[in-house]
Design a protein around this motif. Structure first.
Motif, PDB file in Angstrom:
ATOM      1  N   GLN A   1      41.691 -60.705 -55.897  1.00 51.47           N
ATOM      2  CA  GLN A   1      42.192 -60.116 -57.140  1.00 51.47           C
ATOM      3  C   GLN A   1      41.805 -58.646 -57.248  1.00 51.47           C
ATOM      4  O   GLN A   1      42.633 -57.796 -57.601  1.00 51.47           O
ATOM      5  CB  GLN A   1      41.640 -60.901 -58.338  1.00 51.47           C
ATOM      6  CG  GLN A   1      42.165 -62.314 -58.436  1.00 51.47           C
ATOM      7  CD  GLN A   1      41.407 -63.153 -59.449  1.00 51.47           C
ATOM      8  OE1 GLN A   1      40.477 -62.674 -60.101  1.00 51.47           O
ATOM      9  NE2 GLN A   1      41.784 -64.418 -59.575  1.00 51.47           N
ATOM     10  N   ARG A   2      40.570 -58.323 -56.914  1.00 49.70           N
ATOM     11  CA  ARG A   2      40.098 -56.949 -57.021  1.00 49.70           C
ATOM     12  C   ARG A   2      40.817 -56.030 -56.030  1.00 49.70           C
ATOM     13  O   ARG A   2      41.245 -54.935 -56.389  1.00 49.70           O
ATOM     14  CB  ARG A   2      38.582 -56.922 -56.763  1.00 49.70           C
ATOM     15  CG  ARG A   2      37.916 -55.573 -57.046  1.00 49.70           C
ATOM     16  CD  ARG A   2      36.420 -55.729 -56.921  1.00 49.70           C
ATOM     17  NE  ARG A   2      35.712 -54.458 -56.948  1.00 49.70           N
ATOM     18  CZ  ARG A   2      35.359 -53.813 -58.041  1.00 49.70           C
ATOM     19  NH1 ARG A   2      35.636 -54.338 -59.222  1.00 49.70           N
ATOM     20  NH2 ARG A   2      34.717 -52.657 -57.976  1.00 49.70           N
ATOM     21  N   GLN A   3      40.977 -56.513 -54.789  1.00 50.57           N
ATOM     22  CA  GLN A   3      41.694 -55.714 -53.783  1.00 50.57           C
ATOM     23  C   GLN A   3      43.144 -55.495 -54.196  1.00 50.57           C
ATOM     24  O   GLN A   3      43.698 -54.394 -54.030  1.00 50.57           O
ATOM     25  CB  GLN A   3      41.625 -56.420 -52.422  1.00 50.57           C
ATOM     26  CG  GLN A   3      42.133 -55.601 -51.250  1.00 50.57           C
ATOM     27  CD  GLN A   3      41.081 -54.669 -50.671  1.00 50.57           C
ATOM     28  OE1 GLN A   3      40.072 -54.385 -51.316  1.00 50.57           O
ATOM     29  NE2 GLN A   3      41.302 -54.203 -49.456  1.00 50.57           N
ATOM     30  N   SER A   4      43.769 -56.525 -54.755  1.00 52.68           N
ATOM     31  CA  SER A   4      45.168 -56.430 -55.176  1.00 52.68           C
ATOM     32  C   SER A   4      45.337 -55.443 -56.333  1.00 52.68           C
ATOM     33  O   SER A   4      46.272 -54.627 -56.344  1.00 52.68           O
ATOM     34  CB  SER A   4      45.693 -57.808 -55.595  1.00 52.68           C
ATOM     35  OG  SER A   4      45.594 -58.736 -54.537  1.00 52.68           O
TER      36      SER A   4
ATOM     37  N   PRO B   1      35.035 -49.493 -41.886  1.00 50.57           N
ATOM     38  CA  PRO B   1      36.006 -50.537 -42.226  1.00 50.57           C
ATOM     39  C   PRO B   1      37.343 -50.347 -41.521  1.00 50.57           C
ATOM     40  O   PRO B   1      37.666 -49.251 -41.045  1.00 50.57           O
ATOM     41  CB  PRO B   1      36.172 -50.374 -43.746  1.00 50.57           C
ATOM     42  CG  PRO B   1      35.885 -48.921 -43.989  1.00 50.57           C
ATOM     43  CD  PRO B   1      34.821 -48.537 -42.997  1.00 50.57           C
ATOM     44  N   LEU B   2      38.114 -51.421 -41.447  1.00 50.03           N
ATOM     45  CA  LEU B   2      39.467 -51.365 -40.890  1.00 50.03           C
ATOM     46  C   LEU B   2      40.421 -50.932 -42.001  1.00 50.03           C
ATOM     47  O   LEU B   2      40.530 -51.612 -43.019  1.00 50.03           O
ATOM     48  CB  LEU B   2      39.869 -52.739 -40.343  1.00 50.03           C
ATOM     49  CG  LEU B   2      41.182 -52.803 -39.556  1.00 50.03           C
ATOM     50  CD1 LEU B   2      41.120 -51.916 -38.315  1.00 50.03           C
ATOM     51  CD2 LEU B   2      41.484 -54.248 -39.158  1.00 50.03           C
ATOM     52  N   PRO B   3      41.101 -49.796 -41.850  1.00 47.82           N
ATOM     53  CA  PRO B   3      41.924 -49.246 -42.944  1.00 47.82           C
ATOM     54  C   PRO B   3      42.937 -50.240 -43.495  1.00 47.82           C
ATOM     55  O   PRO B   3      43.603 -50.947 -42.731  1.00 47.82           O
ATOM     56  CB  PRO B   3      42.630 -48.056 -42.273  1.00 47.82           C
ATOM     57  CG  PRO B   3      41.727 -47.653 -41.168  1.00 47.82           C
ATOM     58  CD  PRO B   3      41.117 -48.925 -40.658  1.00 47.82           C
ATOM     59  N   PHE B   4      43.024 -50.292 -44.826  1.00 48.76           N
ATOM     60  CA  PHE B   4      43.989 -51.094 -45.589  1.00 48.76           C
ATOM     61  C   PHE B   4      43.714 -52.596 -45.520  1.00 48.76           C
ATOM     62  O   PHE B   4      44.275 -53.351 -46.302  1.00 48.76           O
ATOM     63  CB  PHE B   4      45.435 -50.847 -45.123  1.00 48.76           C
ATOM     64  CG  PHE B   4      45.823 -49.412 -45.088  1.00 48.76           C
ATOM     65  CD1 PHE B   4      45.993 -48.697 -46.262  1.00 48.76           C
ATOM     66  CD2 PHE B   4      46.019 -48.754 -43.887  1.00 48.76           C
ATOM     67  CE1 PHE B   4      46.349 -47.358 -46.242  1.00 48.76           C
ATOM     68  CE2 PHE B   4      46.366 -47.418 -43.852  1.00 48.76           C
ATOM     69  CZ  PHE B   4      46.533 -46.718 -45.027  1.00 48.76           C
TER      70      PHE B   4
ATOM     71  N   ILE C   1      48.551 -58.109 -45.419  1.00 45.99           N
ATOM     72  CA  ILE C   1      47.770 -58.833 -44.404  1.00 45.99           C
ATOM     73  C   ILE C   1      46.300 -58.858 -44.801  1.00 45.99           C
ATOM     74  O   ILE C   1      45.628 -59.893 -44.734  1.00 45.99           O
ATOM     75  CB  ILE C   1      47.948 -58.182 -43.020  1.00 45.99           C
ATOM     76  CG1 ILE C   1      49.365 -58.420 -42.492  1.00 45.99           C
ATOM     77  CG2 ILE C   1      46.915 -58.735 -42.023  1.00 45.99           C
ATOM     78  CD1 ILE C   1      49.681 -57.661 -41.205  1.00 45.99           C
ATOM     79  N   GLY C   2      45.805 -57.706 -45.229  1.00 50.23           N
ATOM     80  CA  GLY C   2      44.417 -57.618 -45.645  1.00 50.23           C
ATOM     81  C   GLY C   2      44.089 -58.561 -46.784  1.00 50.23           C
ATOM     82  O   GLY C   2      43.056 -59.253 -46.765  1.00 50.23           O
ATOM     83  N   ILE C   3      44.952 -58.615 -47.792  1.00 48.96           N
ATOM     84  CA  ILE C   3      44.715 -59.482 -48.951  1.00 48.96           C
ATOM     85  C   ILE C   3      44.668 -60.953 -48.534  1.00 48.96           C
ATOM     86  O   ILE C   3      43.803 -61.725 -48.975  1.00 48.96           O
ATOM     87  CB  ILE C   3      45.799 -59.241 -50.021  1.00 48.96           C
ATOM     88  CG1 ILE C   3      45.583 -57.867 -50.670  1.00 48.96           C
ATOM     89  CG2 ILE C   3      45.782 -60.343 -51.079  1.00 48.96           C
ATOM     90  CD1 ILE C   3      46.709 -57.428 -51.579  1.00 48.96           C
TER      91      ILE C   3
END
Length: 369
Positions: free
Chosen positions: A48-51, A336-339, A25-27
């Protein structure tokens, strides 16, 4: 090789699935929030960086499953010292962004030590409290634990990072509660803390004072400190029941909503998926907290119980404050909101905390599902 059936019974698969859903969901929401305002080939750079770091985090969790969490207990004091040195290094050699000196740069990688310090403090406090369970009956008993918290707390406050300092307090109170502290002491501490608020006010920086004032009345500075809250509430309210659709949120896409991929990402969820989407996200977080408390209840020793409660306290406080500030019932603190929120340090810390819960679950006394 693991016996597949036995291995599956020894991991908390529902917890893994819930965390994976939140990360996905975050991505998606990060992509929605950033693709319009990121130029050229870097359109999905944040995605891309988060993934990539989500996959790195998953690999680290797999490694964590290879050892017994009880091996961390003798390392509590060493980790505490390492944590203090790391936070001190931020004050000396860290670089600033958004008005705070919270990051350390190593080559192309920038990370925020205060995020990792949350998990380190959970481990260190659990090691300290393990032999004090049921023995926190007087202020004399509680004083060594409180002093243990003061050094990292002060180092984080000076960055300044009041949000993380408040997370430390949430972890501290959650863990001493699990350790069986005399509740009369908690009541006295809260009363004492409230009495110090007028004094504490004078030590806040101007922007921190303004955040508290706009929390009470956002319209006192609608184009400055109150802008974030006003735009966030507009975004969430405009989503109504079903939302405007993914990648269709006007407040986010037209760049009215600041920090829409980090601190205020919940507002993007509200605008684009509506009440239904936000309710689903909150229910998943509630499920994670329930699993965390179940893991604490089934842990084989006090150290495991304290670790699980510490992780749960951190997660609960993050969700409460982040969601609260986006809908205007909490001051803006930059938590921040986790994940879901973009941020490599935060993502890795939260994934590792889930890895710790999985390790405790894997080493519990009974195989209960």
């Amino acid at each position: 090789m693991f016996n597949n059936s036995r291995f599956l019974r020894r991991i908390d698969l529902p917890l893994i699935i819930a965390v994976a859903i939140l990360i996905l969901i975050g991505i998606v929401i990060i992509g929605s929030a950033t693709h319009v305002n990121t130029p050229g080939n870097e359109r999905y750079w944040y995605v891309q960086r988060q993934s990539i770091f989500a996959l790195i985090g998953a690999a680290l969790v797999f490694i964590m499953m290879k050892f017994d969490y009880r091996m961390l207990q003798p390392l509590g004091n060493k980790l505490y010292i390492f944590n203090a040195i790391l936070l001190l290094a931020v004050d000396i050699a860290g670089h600033s962004a958004l008005g705070a000196q919270r990051w350390i740069q190593i080559g192309p990688i920038s990370f925020q030590p205060s995020e990792f310090s949350k998990l380190i403090m959970i481990i260190s406090l659990a090691a300290l409290l393990e032999n004090r369970v049921g023995k926190l009956n007087t202020f004399k008993d509680l004083l060594p634990v409180a002093l243990y918290l003061i050094v990292p707390f002060c180092l984080v406050v000076t960055q300044p990072d009041l949000g993380t300092a408040l997370v430390f307090l949430a972890i501290f109170f959650g863990m001493i509660f699990a350790a069986g502290v005399n509740m009369r002491l908690i009541a006295i501490l809260f009363g004492f803390g409230l009495s110090l608020l007028p004094i504490f006010w004078h030590f806040l920086k101007d922007y921190q004072k303004m955040r508290i004032m706009v929390f009470i009345n956002p319209n006192i500075d609608p184009l400055g400190s109150g802008y974030h809250i006003i735009q966030s509430k507009i975004a969430i309210g405009s989503g109504l029941l079903f939302g405007k659709g993914l990648f269709q949120g006007t407040q986010s896409q037209l760049n009215f909503l600041p920090e829409n991929h980090t601190d205020f990402i919940f507002a993007v969820i509200g605008e684009e998926t509506g009440f239904i989407g936000t309710a689903i996200v909150l229910l998943i977080f509630l499920f994670l907290l329930w699993r965390g408390m179940r893991i604490a209840r089934e842990a084989s020793d006090n150290f495991g119980i304290l670790l699980a409660v510490g992780v749960n306290s951190m997660l609960a406080f993050h969700v409460l404050v982040n969601v609260g500030m986006t809908i205007g019932i909490m001051p803006v603190t930059g938590i921040p909101l986790p994940f879901i929120s973009y941020g490599v340090s935060s993502l890795i810390t939260n994934i590792l905390s889930m890895g710790l819960l999985l390790n405790i679950y894997n080493n519990r006394q009974q195989l209960i599902f």
